[in-house]
Enzyme design. Structure first.
Site, PDB file in Angstrom:
ATOM      1  N   SER A 265       1.351   3.441  -5.717  1.00 24.12           N
ATOM      2  CA  SER A 265       0.708   2.609  -4.686  1.00 24.12           C
ATOM      3  C   SER A 265      -0.138   1.486  -5.269  1.00 24.12           C
ATOM      4  CB  SER A 265      -0.179   3.470  -3.795  1.00 24.12           C
ATOM      5  OG  SER A 265      -0.965   2.641  -2.977  1.00 24.12           O
TER       6      SER A 265
ATOM      7  N   ARG B 174       0.931  -9.344  -5.119  1.00 22.59           N
ATOM      8  CA  ARG B 174       2.023  -8.679  -5.829  1.00 22.59           C
ATOM      9  C   ARG B 174       2.873  -9.629  -6.665  1.00 22.59           C
ATOM     10  NH1 ARG B 174       3.947  -4.658  -0.874  1.00 22.59           N
ATOM     11  NH2 ARG B 174       2.093  -3.364  -0.966  1.00 22.59           N
TER      12      ARG B 174
ATOM     13  N   ARG C 255       5.572 -10.788   1.295  1.00 21.26           N
ATOM     14  CA  ARG C 255       4.936  -9.933   2.293  1.00 21.26           C
ATOM     15  C   ARG C 255       3.630  -9.372   1.747  1.00 21.26           C
ATOM     16  NH1 ARG C 255       4.588  -4.715   3.030  1.00 21.26           N
ATOM     17  NH2 ARG C 255       6.164  -4.135   1.508  1.00 21.26           N
TER      18      ARG C 255
ATOM     19  N   LEU D   9       5.019  -1.939   7.772  1.00 23.61           N
ATOM     20  CA  LEU D   9       4.960  -0.943   8.843  1.00 23.61           C
ATOM     21  C   LEU D   9       4.559  -1.623  10.139  1.00 23.61           C
ATOM     22  CD1 LEU D   9       3.159   1.984   6.964  1.00 23.61           C
ATOM     23  CD2 LEU D   9       5.585   1.524   7.206  1.00 23.61           C
TER      24      LEU D   9
END
Lengths: 666, 253, 229
Positions: free
Chosen positions: A284, A337, A463, A469
């Site tokens: 994670s 990221r 994203r 989600l």
């Protein structure tokens, strides 16, 4: 075929409200007469099927899994964003909208993203009502954390299993409709083709994976919620079965595929350990809150570690290069990221990687252990605690926060991450591209809708964490139940379609021939080996950094590989039985075509943005250089023929409410 | 250094109608492989010999989807506690070992092929009542239902079930009590789930019985093998709630 | 079906029957042992015979004893039926047998059916040898203070001086211990009586009970045998 965004008029903030207030409705007695097919049972698909069933439509729902609950949404760890502002830290719908557009490097459609931010709050309410056990404060209210480098705490979570809990919520809602007969569930059925009648989507051909039998299913409209295509890279954090086939089959029937090159590479995954490896495991993102990323400063140290002569512990502080902290002092280890991934690649390309393959960096918790240990010792009133006590106390805190992840890491690698620094490397995680859809989530084929990761709509070129989600559930629970009505309100006089009609029979015959052709090749190489080779080409030339020469080469190599596949693949067994190899072969065949389109799209986009980094387009400091004046468009590709170039349709993006800025994390 | 020579005895069964048997294969594995990757290597080997590869279910390969359904040396998901087959790594075995791999065994989980079994009975148990009856859009604000942290946490512990069926496979009676009770415990503890609590437990137990699972003898093999280490306390809770609901519910059926 | 029979014939209802009858039998064992321990009083069986007379003539105990017979029968018949049903539900075992358990001994828990059948055989012999003799047989009479009492002490003495029988009896007690080791705590779990605070105590009590009670029973023939030889 129509190609317009169909974004409602009016202010950004009122578009969705106005749309809902003015859309045509379908009366309950008519809903009963309308059939809807939903393919996929992840967050988007299960939520859509359940909600449409509740509304009174006749729903048929398909999954290739043995149960709807196995969809890969289940593996999402971190959380789900919502603009609830429960923490009173200044969050709002506009901020969530703004962060998402900015995080997506200004390559998404404003109106869609704003709607996503609006309905995010309803998702949390819905999930709580379904019994999703979100994390709570001692006072009994919902807890939040900050996630993915944003400045507010808006992420709701259920330990490290948020995706699982939300999916189970949707699965239970779906199960309830199945038990009432409003949804008919088809487990172990894979969609292999779309059936169009007079240009509209009116059904699918599905293969019963248990018996191999092909089935024709008719409906008034078809909704795809079939997930992302990250497995075109073979190695990714996607599940083994995740595939592009449903999406690709509709592309073959005329749907446009948008922005295939936008790929999210997640920086914290467990590095590959050998050739046999089948998938990569995500650790994670939350680990970067406490872990520090580094490689040795010198190649000599790196080589010694790779050869097992030294370990991370042998490298003194001054010989370590905490490269994220060095390059991005403002955000440090918490850069988004795409930035973190590219930095890891650069460090390894320079020869400082620390695993035998050369592709790995350290994620080190020793500073966090010391910091937590000292603060614990202080709060316990220990005076002059020794080093051992501090380490013990600190380890305990780290264990409380990340115990599950550390345990998983140890199971996979056999190394104790409390002692040895973790080894990580970026891996393909999420695909922002997907089927082109308008504001209604309808593709350019009327009556064909697409939800969740399978569409391109909300994340632009990158994203943000905890947004997947949110999008899947927004699409499924709160968007499609309205927008599908706009289409179906015009279909209330359309009688049911005959699944034995000529269009269905033809489509079934096409599928059967395609499968038989694959089986008849009877070559010498396994499906898996082709998939692995495709993945290597993709990773090498279409991975974290791309350039023109490499992409041209990749396209050629993929074409050659595809030709070889159709000459030399070996698939045992027959069509008329449970045949996992045949299933895989049909999926890999589609990946071999998508891979080429991917390279074509990456070639076309002569800029760097989000999950697409072209080496030719970078600043002097090596950061991404976006070219808004020329490339602020959605690239929607129309597939023409296998041997021809696909046709590019551009949807220009308009930014009326947001000023385009360069992202900077320095 | 890390290579290991293994003998595999694997259950092969053509389909539901045919009889199966254990087939023996030799394989060269590495200690860094996961168990499923070792089976991938076996399949590659079989395909090279133009033989039919082994059918086994797997998907996420990260300890959460619940697809893997094999019994390794008599234990569902193998010898490591709290692990699914995909997270089991070959370093748990020794060079020269013989490993016996069989499908989950239960009458309610018929074998489809090789190691693939039909677990749709679990779906039907959930359909019988494993949900809270709320339509999309009906919900009140999330924070209007405060739930104390411990209750939320206990419900979560039960909700971590991945529906793999290891509990049934491990149970000498093929009982589905741990699975069913985990769902009852998850929902019945929460205030949102309390309204339907009695009917839920009555319906779910009734469906579980109909599917042909065995009865619980409190062997606790389910808890020992559960990859998510779900507690048999949930079974006690379901017993309590079932007995209470049967005796106190106003409804006669 | 009425709601009540639906309840009792559900999987949990059937286990509830096993649990309640089991708990009753557990209590009975304690009562039975207090009776048997009177054999150790060195009075030629007087106390024991008077106790046997009381147990067979007190109306309250008589009624309870009918309940006992019913419960033994129910526990045995239901137990065997469930055991068969469970075996059928499993549909065959594994090539490698490797059942783990967390709260009990897997070997006992898995084999409650077999253990129960051995206990049933013991019980039938036991009933024939003593209970049936008391009820129908021709036991010698003995007179205590003018009261005619059947002398059950005599067949007990006979049986306990037979080494073969003593071994059989002691082994049967071991089987009962195994059965209790799992059954005691299991019956609480089936009733849903599981609590973080009290379950450890129940488990401890169960283990102590399943050792002490069969040990108490087994000691009597052993002491008798040693005393007589």
């Amino acid at each position: 075929m129509g190609f317009e965004g169909k974004v409602p008029q009016g202010d950004l903030a009122t578009k969705w409200v106005n749309y809902r207030g003015s859309m045509p409705l379908v009366a309950p007695n008519n809903k009963r007469r309308l059939d809807v097919i939903v393919v996929g049972t992840g967050l988007a698909g299960a939520a859509a099927a359940a909600t449409l069933g509740e509304l009174g439509y006749n729903v048929k729902c398909f999954t290739f899994h043995d149960s709807p609950r196995r969809a890969h949404s289940i593996a999402a760890q971190g959380g789900i964003n919502a603009a609830k502002n429960y923490q009173n830290d200044g969050d709002s719908v506009y901020r969530l909208f703004y962060d998402t557009v900015k995080g997506g490097d200004y390559r998404s459609r404003e109106a869609n993203v704003h709607r996503l931010a609006e309905v995010s709050v309803e998702i949390i309410d819905q999930a709580v009502a379904q019994g999703v056990p979100f994390a709570r404060e001692y006072g009994g209210l919902l807890a939040n954390r900050s996630f993915g480098g944003v400045q507010v705490s808006r992420t709701f979570y259920a330990r490290g299993q948020t995706g699982q809990q939300l999916l189970i919520g949707a699965y239970q809602a779906l199960s309830r409709q199945i038990s009432r007969g409003s949804v008919k569930m088809y487990n172990r059925h894979e969609m292999l083709d779309l059936v169009k009648i007079d240009g509209k989507a009116r059904g699918i051909i599905a293969r019963n994976l248990l018996t191999g039998e092909l089935e024709r299913h008719a409906a008034h409209c078809v909704i795809l919620a079939t997930g992302g295509y990250g497995n075109v890279f073979y190695l990714s954090t996607n599940a083994m079965g995740s595939n592009v086939s449903a999406g690709w089959r509709v592309v073959k029937r005329g749907a446009y595929f948008a922005n295939p090159c936008y790929t999210q590479i997640h920086p914290t995954c467990i590095p590959q350990s050998g050739e046999y490896q089948s998938k990569l495991t995500l650790m994670s993102e939350s680990l970067r809150n406490d872990g520090r990323v580094w490689v040795p400063k010198t190649k000599e140290d790196a080589i010694a570690i790779r050869e097992g002569k030294k370990t991370g512990l042998d490298i003194p502080e001054e010989a370590r290069d905490y490269y994220l902290e060095r390059r991005y002092p403002a955000f440090g280890n918490l850069v988004p990221r795409d930035v973190a991934s590219r930095a890891a690649k650069i460090a390894c390309d320079e020869g400082n990687g620390i695993v035998p393959t050369g592709k790995g960096v350290f994620l080190d918790f020793s500073s966090a252990v010391q910091r937590y240990g000292k603060s614990q010792a202080f709060s316990k009133g220990l005076k002059n605690p020794d080093a051992k006590t501090i380490t013990e106390l600190g380890t305990k805190v780290v264990e409380e926060k990340y115990g599950n992840l550390f345990e998983m890491y140890e199971k996979i690698t056999g190394e104790n991450p409390y002692v040895m620094p973790m080894k990580i490397y970026p891996a393909v995680h999420y695909t922002m591209g997907g089927l082109w859809v308008d504001y209604h989530l309808e593709t350019n084929i009327p009556g064909l809708f697409c939800l969740g990761e399978a569409n391109f709509s909300d994340h632009g070129a990158n994203r943000l964490g905890a947004s997947a989600l949110m999008q899947g559930l927004a699409d499924g629970y709160f968007v499609i139940p309205y927008t599908v009505g706009t289409f179906l309100s015009k279909e209330i006089r359309t009688p049911k379609f005959d699944p034995d009609g000529p269009e269905f029979m033809q489509a079934e015959a096409d599928v059967s021939n395609r499968l038989q052709n694959l089986l008849d090749i009877q070559g010498n190489q396994s499906v898996e080996s082709f998939h692995r080779r495709l993945g290597k080409i993709m990773w090498e030339y279409c991975g974290m950094a791309r350039n023109e020469e490499g992409l041209i080469k990749a396209r050629k190599m993929i074409r050659e590989l595809r030709e070889e596949f159709y000459k030399d693949v070996f698939i045992p067994g027959t069509q008329e039985e449970f045949n996992s190899e045949l299933e895989k072969a049909a999926r890999v065949a589609d990946f071999l075509e998508l891979g080429e389109l991917f390279a074509v799209d990456a070639l076309d986009r002569k800029e760097s943005c989000g999950g697409h980094f072209r080496e030719e387009y970078q600043t002097e400091e090596g950061e991404a250089r976006r070219r808004d004046d020329e490339y602020a468009y959605v690239a929607a590709w129309e597939w023409t023929d296998t041997d021809q170039d696909p046709t590019l349709h551009k949807e220009e993006l308009e930014f009326k409410d947001i000023e385009l800025k360069t992202r900077s994390y320095k | 250094m890390s290579d290991m020579n293994l003998t595999l005895k694997v259950w092969r069964q053509k389909n539901n109608q045919s009889k199966g048997s254990l087939e023996t294969y030799k394989i060269l594995a590495s200690e860094h492989m996961s168990f499923l990757e070792m089976l991938d290597v076996l399949n590659e080997q079989l395909i090279q010999e133009k033989k039919e590869p082994l059918a086994f279910e797997h998907d996420c390969r990260e300890w959460i989807c619940g697809a893997c359904s094999m019994v390794i040396n008599g234990q569902p998901h193998g010898p490591q506690r709290g692990t699914t087959t995909c997270q089991l790594h070959m370093r748990q075995f020794k060079d020269g070992d013989t490993i016996v791999v069989e499908p989950f065994r239960a009458k309610a989980f018929p074998v489809i092929k090789d190691l693939v079994v039909d677990r749709s009975a679990f779906d039907r148990i959930i359909q019988s009542g494993g949900f809270i009856s709320v339509n999309t859009g009906q919900a009140v604000d999330g924070n209007s239902i405060p739930i104390d942290k411990d209750t939320a946490s206990a419900a979560f512990d039960a909700a971590t079930c991945i529906g793999c069926g290891a509990c049934v496979a491990a149970c000498p009676n093929a009982s589905a009590m741990l699975f069913t009770s985990a769902k009852v415990s998850h929902l019945n503890q929460l205030p949102q789930g309390k309204l339907e609590a009695k009917q839920r437990v009555l319906n779910m137990v009734s469906q579980m019985d109909e599917e042909g699972f065995g009865l619980c003898s409190n062997v606790t093999a389910c808890e020992a093998e559960c990859p998510k280490e779900i507690s048999v306390e949930n079974i006690a809770r379901m017993n309590r709630e079932y007995i209470g609901a049967s005796l106190t519910s106003d409804k006669f059926v | 079906m009425s709601w009540f029979s639906t309840f009792l014939t559900s999987s949990i209802g059937k286990k509830l029957v096993m649990s309640l009858t089991g708990l009753f039998l557990i209590v009975f064992l304690l009562v039975h042992l207090t009776g048997n321990l009177q054999l150790l009083i060195d009075d030629g069986g007087r106390q024991f015979n008077l106790y046997a007379k009381f147990m067979t003539s007190n109306p309250f105990i008589k009624i309870t004893s009918y309940g006992l017979y019913a419960f033994i029968l129910l526990h045995a018949v239901q137990g065997i039926l469930l055991w068969l049903k469970n075996r059928a539900a499993k549909g065959g075992g594994y090539a490698v047998n490797n059942t783990k358990a967390t709260n009990t001994v897997a070997g006992f828990a898995k084999n409650m059916g077999w253990l129960g059948i051995i206990i049933l055989v013991f019980l039938l012999i036991h009933l024939y040898q003593f209970w049936l003799q008391m009820k129908l047989g021709t036991l010698p009479m003995v007179n205590y203070d003018g009261v005619e009492v059947k002398n059950l002490y005599v067949p007990v003495m006979d049986a306990f001086s037979n080494i073969g029988f003593v071994i059989f009896y002691v082994l049967s007690m071991v089987v009962i211990a195994f059965h209790l080791w799992h059954g005691f705590q299991s019956s609480f779990q089936t009733l849903g009586l599981n609590h973080k605070k009290y379950t450890p105590f129940i488990q401890f009590l169960g283990k102590a009970y399943s050792i002490l009670i069969p040990l108490g029973f087994a000691l009597i023939p052993i002491l008798f045998f040693l005393r007589n030889s």
